[in-house]
Write a protein that holds these residues in place. Sequence first.
Motif, mmCIF file in Angstrom:
data_model
loop_
_atom_site.group_PDB
_atom_site.id
_atom_site.type_symbol
_atom_site.label_atom_id
_atom_site.label_comp_id
_atom_site.label_asym_id
_atom_site.label_seq_id
_atom_site.Cartn_x
_atom_site.Cartn_y
_atom_site.Cartn_z
ATOM 1 N N SER A 137 0.842 -1.201 0.000
ATOM 2 C CA SER A 137 0.000 0.000 0.000
ATOM 3 C C SER A 137 0.880 1.254 0.000
ATOM 4 O O SER A 137 1.932 1.298 0.642
ATOM 5 C CB SER A 137 -0.933 -0.010 1.211
ATOM 6 N N TYR A 138 0.431 2.253 -0.760
ATOM 7 C CA TYR A 138 1.177 3.521 -0.866
ATOM 8 C C TYR A 138 0.983 4.346 0.396
ATOM 9 O O TYR A 138 -0.042 4.219 1.049
ATOM 10 C CB TYR A 138 0.695 4.303 -2.098
ATOM 11 N N PRO A 139 1.965 5.201 0.736
ATOM 12 C CA PRO A 139 3.248 5.412 0.073
ATOM 13 C C PRO A 139 4.156 4.177 0.210
ATOM 14 O O PRO A 139 4.124 3.509 1.244
ATOM 15 C CB PRO A 139 3.851 6.609 0.809
ATOM 16 N N LEU A 140 4.990 3.952 -0.827
ATOM 17 C CA LEU A 140 5.935 2.830 -0.775
ATOM 18 C C LEU A 140 7.307 3.357 -0.380
ATOM 19 O O LEU A 140 7.816 4.288 -1.003
ATOM 20 C CB LEU A 140 6.043 2.160 -2.142
ATOM 21 N N TYR A 141 7.848 2.768 0.660
ATOM 22 C CA TYR A 141 9.185 3.164 1.134
ATOM 23 C C TYR A 141 10.166 2.051 0.775
ATOM 24 O O TYR A 141 9.979 0.906 1.201
ATOM 25 C CB TYR A 141 9.200 3.344 2.650
ATOM 26 N N LYS A 193 5.173 8.378 -3.107
ATOM 27 C CA LYS A 193 3.969 8.703 -2.323
ATOM 28 C C LYS A 193 2.714 8.085 -2.947
ATOM 29 O O LYS A 193 1.879 7.511 -2.252
ATOM 30 C CB LYS A 193 3.826 10.225 -2.218
ATOM 31 N N ASN A 194 2.585 8.237 -4.266
ATOM 32 C CA ASN A 194 1.413 7.693 -4.964
ATOM 33 C C ASN A 194 1.843 7.030 -6.258
ATOM 34 O O ASN A 194 2.913 7.339 -6.778
ATOM 35 C CB ASN A 194 0.414 8.821 -5.292
ATOM 36 N N LYS A 195 0.951 6.172 -6.771
ATOM 37 C CA LYS A 195 1.223 5.487 -8.038
ATOM 38 C C LYS A 195 1.601 6.525 -9.101
ATOM 39 O O LYS A 195 1.019 7.611 -9.140
ATOM 40 C CB LYS A 195 -0.064 4.766 -8.467
ATOM 41 N N ASN A 196 2.549 6.199 -9.920
ATOM 42 C CA ASN A 196 3.022 7.052 -11.018
ATOM 43 C C ASN A 196 3.758 8.317 -10.567
ATOM 44 O O ASN A 196 4.091 9.170 -11.374
ATOM 45 C CB ASN A 196 1.884 7.450 -11.978
ATOM 46 N N VAL A 233 11.139 10.079 -4.008
ATOM 47 C CA VAL A 233 11.862 11.144 -3.286
ATOM 48 C C VAL A 233 12.889 10.456 -2.378
ATOM 49 O O VAL A 233 12.594 9.441 -1.757
ATOM 50 C CB VAL A 233 10.864 11.973 -2.432
ATOM 51 N N GLU A 234 14.062 11.046 -2.309
ATOM 52 C CA GLU A 234 15.149 10.428 -1.531
ATOM 53 C C GLU A 234 15.233 10.972 -0.119
ATOM 54 O O GLU A 234 15.131 12.177 0.091
ATOM 55 C CB GLU A 234 16.462 10.857 -2.165
ATOM 56 N N GLY A 268 1.848 3.096 4.987
ATOM 57 C CA GLY A 268 2.511 2.628 3.763
ATOM 58 C C GLY A 268 3.436 1.452 4.002
ATOM 59 O O GLY A 268 3.907 1.226 5.119
ATOM 60 N N SER A 269 3.669 0.717 2.900
ATOM 61 C CA SER A 269 4.536 -0.464 3.004
ATOM 62 C C SER A 269 5.997 -0.052 2.948
ATOM 63 O O SER A 269 6.364 0.873 2.233
ATOM 64 C CB SER A 269 4.264 -1.417 1.835
ATOM 65 N N ILE A 270 6.798 -0.785 3.721
ATOM 66 C CA ILE A 270 8.247 -0.529 3.723
ATOM 67 C C ILE A 270 8.913 -1.735 3.064
ATOM 68 O O ILE A 270 8.869 -2.841 3.606
ATOM 69 C CB ILE A 270 8.770 -0.348 5.164
ATOM 70 N N LEU A 271 9.462 -1.515 1.884
ATOM 71 C CA LEU A 271 10.101 -2.627 1.163
ATOM 72 C C LEU A 271 11.589 -2.676 1.469
ATOM 73 O O LEU A 271 12.284 -1.663 1.354
ATOM 74 C CB LEU A 271 9.885 -2.462 -0.340
#
Length: 498
Positions: A296-300, A333-336, A340-341, A368-371
């Motif tokens: 789920s977004y935001p993706l980290y 933060k969102n799809k497409n 950001v670093e 959000g998910s943390i990958l």
Amino acid sequence: MTTPEKHILSKSTFIRGMQCEKSLYLYKNVIHLRDTPSPEQLAVFSRGNNVGVLAQQLFPNGIDASSNFKRNNVAAVANTQKLIETGVEVIYEASFQYNQVLVILDILVKCNNQWYAYEVKSSVKISNTYLLDVSLQHYVIEQSGLKLEDISLITVNPSYVKKGKLEVDKFFVITSVKQDALKNESIISEKLEKLKMVALNPSMPEVSIGEHCFSPYNCDFMGTCWKNVPINSVFEMGAVPKTLLFELYNSGIKTIDEVPEKNNLDKNANLHLQSKNKNEVVVNKEQLSKFLNQLSYPLYFMDFESFMPAVPIYDNTKPYQHIPFQYSIHVIKNKNEKAVELSFLGDEGIDPRKKFIERLIVDLDTQGSILVYDALMERNILNGLKKDFPEYTSQIESVLKRIVDLIQPFNERSYYDPKMKNLTSIKNVLPALVSDLHFNELKISSGSMAMIAYEKLQKETDMFKIAEVREHLLEYCRMDTFAMIKVFEVLKKAVDRD
Ligand code: SF4
């Protein structure tokens, strides 16, 4: 004691010969063929030296018997003998020789008119190789005429917690190994004669490549002995027991293409063989979609760097504890949207842990998910930080719950590219999936190089050097999380493809 003469074997050449007689022969006759040591291997040598010097504080005010005779072992042996005869009671780097075998003992101590020998290892465990090493020392010292009341290994105490000034007597553990040394006496004497002959023999012993090339150490003549192993050899298949690979190789099945369909390899290795032979990427869309749909977004996209000083630098840390000093996050933060670093790099000379966790909690926000790729290390570090800074327990627990391991689709083979060579570490996955990203162009290009660089920074005083290394560290960690985004994009595309 016997008169010193030029030695044929030393402790290190004896251990080398015990691993492989050909390695001993090559070392004695064509040393220039040796592979260049990696920065990681050099760091291990330097750590051993530093711990060795620290252990001298257990027996202070000793005299170094060898420091003035670094290139002259005969003189170092004679000097040790002189120090013993003149009543010196603590001798560092004590040199002994018997029957053309030289040993240099870390610490020799006289107490109540009896001699005690100590060998220092920067490890927390006693290995069979260490026991062999000490057994050789015991044999040579006693045969050269000095009776030892005891011989011990000094190793690092893994439970020691630094609080204030380092307490060397608590940091080290001393274990008597005299019984092992006595038990090994006959093997040592027999092997010494055999290995001396190998070292002096004009012809090289015939030894095929085998599991011994990796045990107890990775041999530094692999560049010579392995040079005729063909491209696409069975050894290019990772995650298969070496015994099985050598069985195949020695039976004449040298390349992957020659492995028969009916074989003893496991499911993953066979998937590799099939996809390699067909040159085809294997995708299990259903399984891969399930993995991607849980996000789920935001993706980290997150990666930590840590270092493990053998001698604790900061209070409330143990030897070899993973100390996180740096992280990189790319957040979408969102799809497409573009990534950001965010990053953190601890200041040199200061315990980075508290600032690290405080900044991390802020940067990761609460949703959000943390990958993370292969999240074991990151999870362990977060659990460690929870213990060290209990005031952040609830925030750390919520971070832990949001972690999704990006290695999962590769481990379960939802996505498999034969270029991964049956291995799923990021080192194998990245070049297979994203061929235009090159870590080797970076000054710091691996986690272990980052670890070494940061540890060195703790003592660096040159401001220009510090700024330069910090820039390289930031560049490397940033690249790690950027690479994860690239891998993620390949997985998404694979699901979207018809
Ligand atoms: S590479 Fe293997 S066979 Fe060659 S010297 Fe080393 S251990 Fe022996």
